[in-house]
Design a protein around this motif. Structure first.
Motif, PDB file in Angstrom:
ATOM      1  N   GLN A  25       0.839  -1.213   0.000  1.00 48.34           N
ATOM      2  CA  GLN A  25       0.000   0.000   0.000  1.00 48.34           C
ATOM      3  C   GLN A  25       0.867   1.253   0.000  1.00 48.34           C
ATOM      4  O   GLN A  25       0.564   2.235  -0.677  1.00 48.34           O
ATOM      5  N   GLU A  26       1.975   1.205   0.759  1.00 48.73           N
ATOM      6  CA  GLU A  26       2.880   2.361   0.777  1.00 48.73           C
ATOM      7  C   GLU A  26       3.535   2.573  -0.583  1.00 48.73           C
ATOM      8  O   GLU A  26       3.697   3.703  -1.042  1.00 48.73           O
ATOM      9  N   ILE A  28       2.283   1.682  -3.435  1.00 52.35           N
ATOM     10  CA  ILE A  28       1.233   2.194  -4.323  1.00 52.35           C
ATOM     11  C   ILE A  28       1.069   3.701  -4.116  1.00 52.35           C
ATOM     12  O   ILE A  28       1.010   4.483  -5.073  1.00 52.35           O
ATOM     13  N   ALA A  29       1.045   4.112  -2.845  1.00 59.60           N
ATOM     14  CA  ALA A  29       0.885   5.545  -2.541  1.00 59.60           C
ATOM     15  C   ALA A  29       2.053   6.352  -3.113  1.00 59.60           C
ATOM     16  O   ALA A  29       1.862   7.423  -3.695  1.00 59.60           O
ATOM     17  N   ALA A  32       1.785   6.543  -6.870  1.00 63.08           N
ATOM     18  CA  ALA A  32       0.699   7.462  -7.218  1.00 63.08           C
ATOM     19  C   ALA A  32       1.185   8.906  -7.084  1.00 63.08           C
ATOM     20  O   ALA A  32       0.986   9.723  -7.993  1.00 63.08           O
ATOM     21  N   ARG A  33       1.842   9.202  -5.983  1.00 66.63           N
ATOM     22  CA  ARG A  33       2.389  10.556  -5.765  1.00 66.63           C
ATOM     23  C   ARG A  33       3.320  10.944  -6.904  1.00 66.63           C
ATOM     24  O   ARG A  33       3.207  12.020  -7.483  1.00 66.63           O
ATOM     25  N   LYS A  38      -3.998  10.245  -7.422  1.00 70.04           N
ATOM     26  CA  LYS A  38      -4.506  10.023  -6.069  1.00 70.04           C
ATOM     27  C   LYS A  38      -4.459   8.534  -5.728  1.00 70.04           C
ATOM     28  O   LYS A  38      -4.904   7.700  -6.514  1.00 70.04           O
ATOM     29  N   THR A  39      -3.963   8.214  -4.552  1.00 71.80           N
ATOM     30  CA  THR A  39      -3.900   6.822  -4.094  1.00 71.80           C
ATOM     31  C   THR A  39      -5.281   6.169  -4.120  1.00 71.80           C
ATOM     32  O   THR A  39      -5.402   4.997  -4.470  1.00 71.80           O
ATOM     33  N   GLU A  40      -6.310   6.932  -3.767  1.00 71.97           N
ATOM     34  CA  GLU A  40      -7.670   6.359  -3.693  1.00 71.97           C
ATOM     35  C   GLU A  40      -8.154   5.901  -5.067  1.00 71.97           C
ATOM     36  O   GLU A  40      -9.113   5.144  -5.157  1.00 71.97           O
ATOM     37  N   GLU A 213       4.204  -0.707  -9.980  1.00 72.55           N
ATOM     38  CA  GLU A 213       4.521   0.729  -9.942  1.00 72.55           C
ATOM     39  C   GLU A 213       4.567   1.311 -11.363  1.00 72.55           C
ATOM     40  O   GLU A 213       4.095   2.421 -11.610  1.00 72.55           O
ATOM     41  N   ILE A 216       1.063   1.815 -12.503  1.00 72.86           N
ATOM     42  CA  ILE A 216       0.484   3.053 -11.948  1.00 72.86           C
ATOM     43  C   ILE A 216       0.972   4.276 -12.732  1.00 72.86           C
ATOM     44  O   ILE A 216       0.202   5.196 -13.008  1.00 72.86           O
TER      45      ILE A 216
END
Ligand SMILES: *Cc1c(COP(=O)(O)O)cnc(C)c1O
Length: 236
Positions: A25-26, A28-29, A32-33, A38-40, A213, A216
């Motif tokens: 999850q980290e 992915i966040a 995304a950044r 947005k992570t959501e 990654e 994404i």
């Protein structure tokens, strides 16, 4: 951390799976950044196929709710009891679907990611109408045009999308691909994104343990991660 001379306890397994989930999850966040997203907007589909059920249950206990399976029968056996315990679980079918399994798949899965031929699309539409249940659907594209791989060929994708959406009225909202193992995934992700763009489809399921990654970066809204969460599938 775990003493390899002792069998793993339930607590070890639960802690290990929870930590892997947090780690993914980290990542992915962070991806995304980096991509200005947005992570959501990115759903982690935890691919639980073939994994020991105590690991899968550990992921549920850690609060994860979205899982991917590649076989209808195995998924039903495993998830029927788990769903009684965790009723808000959402299941994605990510493996090839035979027409004789469509009724079960439509009744059981929330998302079918692997529509790859007209006959299958028609059968899903018929069973969905009969059951009064419309799972979300994705068309799988064989971006590498690999003979042995499921998925519609890129040049036939627009026609299959139109059939699903316009003629059959399926709840089609995106595309999925599995790039060839021995190639850089980037051009495949780019191709999938382009097919989705020209067909105004919003969901892109692309990226696995080794390349989520990158997925994404190319706009994935769903990443399908198995071994990086649960460990190797060959391990007993
Ligand atoms: C098994 C599988 C995955 C997960 O692969 P990992 O490398 O374990 O993350 C993702 N997508 C599909 C379609 C799969 O069959």
């Amino acid at each position: 951390m775990t003493d390899s001379t002792k069998p793993e306890t339930d607590i070890d397994i639960a802690a290990e799976v929870a930590e892997s989930l947090r780690d993914i999850q980290e990542r992915i966040a962070a991806a995304a950044r980096d991509a200005g997203r947005k992570t959501e907007d990115i759903t982690l589909v935890a691919v639980s196929k073939v994994q020991p059920v105590d690991r899968v249950r550990a992921a549920c206990l850690a609060g994860h709710r979205v899982f991917g399976e590649n076989r209808v029968q195995e998924a039903m056996e495993r998830w029927t009891p788990l769903r009684r315990e965790f009723p808000d679980i959402r299941l994605h079918l990510i493996g090839p679907l035979q027409t004789n399994k469509v009724r079960d798949a439509v009744g059981f899965f929330d998302v079918i990611e692997s529509i790859d031929r007209p006959k299958l699309a028609r059968k899903i539409a018929a069973e969905a109408d009969a059951a009064g249940r419309q799972p979300a659907c994705l068309v799988q594209v064989n971006t590498g045009e690999e003979e042995q791989k499921a998925g519609v060929l890129p040049e036939e994708a627009d026609a299959l999308i139109a059939l699903c959406r316009d003629d059959l009225g399926l709840n089609l909202n995106g595309l999925m691909c599995i790039p060839p193992f021995d190639e850089s995934p980037a051009p495949h992700f780019a191709l999938l994104r382009e097919i989705a763009r020209r067909n105004a489809l919003s969901e892109l399921s692309m990226g696995m343990s080794g390349d989520f990654e990158e997925g994404i970066r190319f706009g994935a809204t769903m990443v399908r991660v198995g071994t990086a969460i649960f460990g190797s599938r060959t391990k007993a």
